[in-house]
Design a protein around this motif. Structure first.
Motif, PDB file in Angstrom:
ATOM      1  N   SER A  23       0.857  -1.062  -0.154  1.00  0.00           N
ATOM      2  CA  SER A  23       0.180   0.019   0.129  1.00  0.00           C
ATOM      3  C   SER A  23       1.053   1.102   0.053  1.00  0.00           C
ATOM      4  O   SER A  23       1.885   1.378   0.510  1.00  0.00           O
ATOM      5  CB  SER A  23      -1.064   0.170   1.183  1.00  0.00           C
ATOM      6  OG  SER A  23      -0.919  -0.820   2.096  1.00  0.00           O
ATOM      7  N   ALA A  33      -6.981  -1.286  -4.970  1.00  0.00           N
ATOM      8  CA  ALA A  33      -8.190  -0.511  -3.887  1.00  0.00           C
ATOM      9  C   ALA A  33      -7.637   0.758  -3.956  1.00  0.00           C
ATOM     10  O   ALA A  33      -6.335   1.160  -3.395  1.00  0.00           O
ATOM     11  CB  ALA A  33      -8.241  -1.391  -2.682  1.00  0.00           C
ATOM     12  N   GLY A  75      -7.584   3.426   6.164  1.00  0.00           N
ATOM     13  CA  GLY A  75      -7.695   2.125   5.403  1.00  0.00           C
ATOM     14  C   GLY A  75      -9.339   1.976   5.346  1.00  0.00           C
ATOM     15  O   GLY A  75     -10.196   2.713   4.838  1.00  0.00           O
ATOM     16  N   GLU A  76      -9.639   0.596   5.241  1.00  0.00           N
ATOM     17  CA  GLU A  76     -10.882   0.162   4.872  1.00  0.00           C
ATOM     18  C   GLU A  76     -12.069   0.901   5.552  1.00  0.00           C
ATOM     19  O   GLU A  76     -12.151   1.217   6.666  1.00  0.00           O
ATOM     20  CB  GLU A  76     -11.245  -1.198   5.000  1.00  0.00           C
ATOM     21  CG  GLU A  76     -10.261  -2.262   4.060  1.00  0.00           C
ATOM     22  CD  GLU A  76     -10.601  -3.771   4.275  1.00  0.00           C
ATOM     23  OE1 GLU A  76     -11.581  -4.097   4.340  1.00  0.00           O
ATOM     24  OE2 GLU A  76      -9.606  -4.291   4.534  1.00  0.00           O
ATOM     25  N   GLN A 119      -5.360  -5.664  -4.629  1.00  0.00           N
ATOM     26  CA  GLN A 119      -6.695  -6.233  -3.886  1.00  0.00           C
ATOM     27  C   GLN A 119      -6.271  -7.779  -3.633  1.00  0.00           C
ATOM     28  O   GLN A 119      -6.962  -8.489  -2.715  1.00  0.00           O
ATOM     29  CB  GLN A 119      -7.882  -6.076  -4.754  1.00  0.00           C
ATOM     30  CG  GLN A 119      -8.179  -4.716  -4.912  1.00  0.00           C
ATOM     31  CD  GLN A 119      -9.744  -4.333  -4.552  1.00  0.00           C
ATOM     32  OE1 GLN A 119     -10.037  -4.714  -3.706  1.00  0.00           O
ATOM     33  NE2 GLN A 119     -10.319  -3.499  -5.395  1.00  0.00           N
ATOM     34  N   ARG A 170      -9.126   1.124 -10.032  1.00  0.00           N
ATOM     35  CA  ARG A 170     -10.086   0.003  -9.856  1.00  0.00           C
ATOM     36  C   ARG A 170     -10.084  -0.974 -10.871  1.00  0.00           C
ATOM     37  O   ARG A 170      -9.913  -1.893 -10.929  1.00  0.00           O
ATOM     38  CB  ARG A 170     -11.320   0.651  -9.378  1.00  0.00           C
ATOM     39  CG  ARG A 170     -11.313   0.990  -8.056  1.00  0.00           C
ATOM     40  CD  ARG A 170     -12.671   1.574  -7.640  1.00  0.00           C
ATOM     41  NE  ARG A 170     -12.358   1.835  -5.761  1.00  0.00           N
ATOM     42  CZ  ARG A 170     -12.940   2.744  -5.284  1.00  0.00           C
ATOM     43  NH1 ARG A 170     -14.248   3.370  -5.824  1.00  0.00           N
ATOM     44  NH2 ARG A 170     -12.925   3.102  -4.204  1.00  0.00           N
ATOM     45  N   GLN A 222      -5.006   5.995   0.021  1.00  0.00           N
ATOM     46  CA  GLN A 222      -4.257   4.775   0.145  1.00  0.00           C
ATOM     47  C   GLN A 222      -4.460   3.817  -0.969  1.00  0.00           C
ATOM     48  O   GLN A 222      -5.556   3.576  -1.212  1.00  0.00           O
ATOM     49  CB  GLN A 222      -4.460   4.345   1.493  1.00  0.00           C
ATOM     50  CG  GLN A 222      -3.557   3.144   1.899  1.00  0.00           C
ATOM     51  CD  GLN A 222      -3.828   2.780   3.309  1.00  0.00           C
ATOM     52  OE1 GLN A 222      -3.837   3.659   4.251  1.00  0.00           O
ATOM     53  NE2 GLN A 222      -4.529   1.544   3.528  1.00  0.00           N
ATOM     54  N   THR A 267     -12.882   4.048   5.446  1.00  0.00           N
ATOM     55  CA  THR A 267     -12.686   5.477   5.761  1.00  0.00           C
ATOM     56  C   THR A 267     -12.584   6.486   4.619  1.00  0.00           C
ATOM     57  O   THR A 267     -12.401   6.044   3.682  1.00  0.00           O
ATOM     58  CB  THR A 267     -11.218   5.834   6.603  1.00  0.00           C
ATOM     59  OG1 THR A 267     -10.224   5.374   5.745  1.00  0.00           O
ATOM     60  CG2 THR A 267     -11.277   4.886   7.813  1.00  0.00           C
ATOM     61  N   GLU A 268     -13.125   7.646   4.723  1.00  0.00           N
ATOM     62  CA  GLU A 268     -13.442   8.530   3.618  1.00  0.00           C
ATOM     63  C   GLU A 268     -11.812   9.245   3.344  1.00  0.00           C
ATOM     64  O   GLU A 268     -10.904   8.993   4.066  1.00  0.00           O
ATOM     65  CB  GLU A 268     -14.214   9.692   4.222  1.00  0.00           C
ATOM     66  CG  GLU A 268     -15.488   9.564   3.983  1.00  0.00           C
ATOM     67  CD  GLU A 268     -15.834   9.291   2.495  1.00  0.00           C
ATOM     68  OE1 GLU A 268     -15.728  10.208   1.813  1.00  0.00           O
ATOM     69  OE2 GLU A 268     -16.410   8.360   2.350  1.00  0.00           O
ATOM     70  N   ARG A 287      -8.302   3.658  -0.997  1.00  0.00           N
ATOM     71  CA  ARG A 287      -9.233   3.807   0.329  1.00  0.00           C
ATOM     72  C   ARG A 287      -8.650   5.296   0.941  1.00  0.00           C
ATOM     73  O   ARG A 287      -7.516   6.060   0.458  1.00  0.00           O
ATOM     74  CB  ARG A 287      -8.926   2.806   1.385  1.00  0.00           C
ATOM     75  CG  ARG A 287      -9.220   1.595   0.818  1.00  0.00           C
ATOM     76  CD  ARG A 287      -8.949   0.674   2.053  1.00  0.00           C
ATOM     77  NE  ARG A 287      -9.428  -0.833   1.734  1.00  0.00           N
ATOM     78  CZ  ARG A 287      -8.766  -1.810   1.022  1.00  0.00           C
ATOM     79  NH1 ARG A 287      -7.507  -1.737   0.883  1.00  0.00           N
ATOM     80  NH2 ARG A 287      -9.353  -2.921   0.875  1.00  0.00           N
TER      81      ARG A 287
END
Lengths: 352, 352
Positions: free
Chosen positions: A176, A203, A209-210, A224, A198, A220, A212-213, A205
């Protein structure tokens, strides 16, 4: 206590150094591993969890790493300390909010963190400021080899490393990179970049992380899946294709702003400075957004009143848990916003 | 040239003095009159308009007033100068944008302005800072008597003074008070005040009269009709009932903010200061809104970095026409916003 010490400084990932650090905040690689002969954590009982932690802790503590490593028993520390570790990207939110025996071994410079009993038995992660994927890959691979010499990890000849979640099966690697993309956000091109990423099965983000806006223009980008490709392939794709491309887009967007929207750019940067030096209450989202504009302004030479060191410190110190740790008391949301604004004003007044 | 001289100073109505001047910006009374034997302006031809102006100008110039009076031929001045007069509340927008022979006689201190050939042949207006309705009424009545001794105004025994618009028939008086109501706006009570005022057949408008929004928390309250009531009745209602009631509401709202929302109040005031000192581009609406917060802050003792004199100067000098007059060139909207932000920053830097 290690966490108290950490709280006072920005940490390696926010040091603002390393290649391309005007756009690449930090790079991170983690490997997911599970010990052979033990069930995955979803099936493990309390004794097995405790035994897993004992084995992993013992072996981690005997590793010879570049920096001293401290083991933190995440089950026994306070909730505030757990949230400090999350804000520093040393553990995941899931690990902080989990249950039962679990821990993390943290390097004193915070370039290495080994989470025990998170989703997998072990998640070894290395992180550095700027774009340093080769260095990180060599380092995490070396740690993984040292551990593999002591512990037998669950491995399948055909599938590779076995992991609790199928997306990690294979190499168990996740690469990441945290990027600061304020110009792409300002010019409205960010959506296009996210769609392109994508399409490449990456991914995108936010800062934490996952789920979060993308607060304050921080994004980040990570792979995937890891099945069917070598670690070197994945690292090289990031190093040579994905990140250079996004960095180039952002650089072009910044140059376009300088060329065509200088006043709007300066207005955003200086208004951010104006608000940070005067507001009496400020949410952490607004703080991130304003610091983001200042960070771009410093890198583009449009503002000289703040050092990058101070900006990086403010990024981390204004996060909710850090703020409470620094002021020495628990605060509700409204009090935090007031304390945050006071803290920022004082630090900025000290700087000038 | 009188208009160039005016441009540099704030003018009486913005001097920030006079009774209740923390809330009452200024008071104004105007009388509408038409000369007997001439048609209303909607029916007058060019020759009649010119003749009306000649008669009125001649008689006005012979009046003995407290301050020297200068006659401005509104038809012959530049569009920018017309807009300067509008921004200073010396003529109406309708008068600026009108056609044909028309003018205004302006007192050197700007406490008196007599518009010739606006909606009616003559509109005599007097204005002062703060709440000074008795003084204004005595003054405007005295001017009206002096003029009536020289000119025969159209008057009907039963209806009173005849005017172009039926709402002015009778006394031809309009009393208006400009109020600064930031606390009622912040606490959300302004809507209730506006409804109450409308129930009393009062009009509530923005800073620049009919059709303008209430920019920067400034509201102009005036009587809607003048038929069937004496001038003294209308003045007394304003002086003893309407204005004291609104001022009292605003004072209560300010005290409530100080008591219960001090941080939110300070935040608004100081952020306004932060933006005014740093922004690189600023619309005149935003400028008014920010200056409005600072004005309240100074009156409540929450900020001491700006003098009321400077605030009042900025109010008028940041208006579009004044800004262009001061910088000596015509600017489009975007250039104005940049020039405005630069001007404000420089003035505020000079103050500190």
């Amino acid at each position: 206590m290690i966490i108290d010490d950490l709280t006072r400084r920005p940490g390696e990932w926010l040091s603002g150094t390393g290649p391309l650090s005007d756009i690449v905040i930090s790079s991170r690689i983690r490997l997911a591993r599970n010990i052979a002969g033990f069930p995955f954590l979803t099936k493990a009982n309390a004794n097995q969890r405790a035994e897993l932690q004992r084995i992993l802790r013992e072996n981690i503590e005997q590793l010879k790493l570049d920096e001293p490593v401290y083991y933190v028993d995440v089950e026994r520390i306070t909730d505030l300390d757990r949230r400090i570790l999350v804000e520093r990207h040393l553990i995941s939110r899931q690990h902080a909010e989990g249950q039962g025996s679990r821990g993390v071994a943290i390097g004193s410079r915070e370039t290495v963190a080994l989470m025990v009993n998170e989703e997998d038995h072990l998640r070894t992660q290395v992180l550095r400021s700027g774009l340093q994927l080769d260095e990180l890959w060599r380092e995490v691979d070396r740690i993984d080899e040292m551990l593999s010499a002591r512990i037998e990890f669950a491995f399948h000849k055909r599938y590779g490393y076995l992991t609790a979640c199928p997306t990690n099966v294979g190499t168990g690697i996740r690469v990441s990179v945290m990027l600061h993309l304020p110009a792409l956000r300002m010019t409205g091109e960010m959506e296009r970049v996210i769609r392109a990423a994508r399409d490449m099965r990456l991914a995108v983000r936010g800062l934490y992380g996952e789920g979060t806006e993308a607060a304050g223009d921080f994004f980040q980008v990570s792979n995937q899946t890891s099945l069917g490709r070598s670690e070197e392939d994945i690292v090289n794709e990031f190093k040579h294709i994905v990140i250079p491309k996004i960095v180039d887009y952002e650089q072009q967007a910044r140059q376009a702003l300088l060329r065509e929207k200088m006043v709007a750019l300066d207005d955003k940067i200086w208004r951010a400075y104006g608000l940070l030096t005067t507001a009496r209450t400020m949410s952490s989202d607004e703080t991130l957004a304003l610091l983001s504009h200042i960070r771009m302004g410093v890198h583009l030479g449009r503002i000289d009143r703040m050092s990058m060191g101070l900006i990086n410190e403010l990024f981390i110190h204004t996060q909710p848990a850090h703020l409470q740790k620094l002021c020495g008391e628990m605060l509700d949301g409204e009090q935090r916003s007031i304390t945050r604004a006071d803290y920022i004003r004082k630090r900025l007044a000290g700087e000038n």
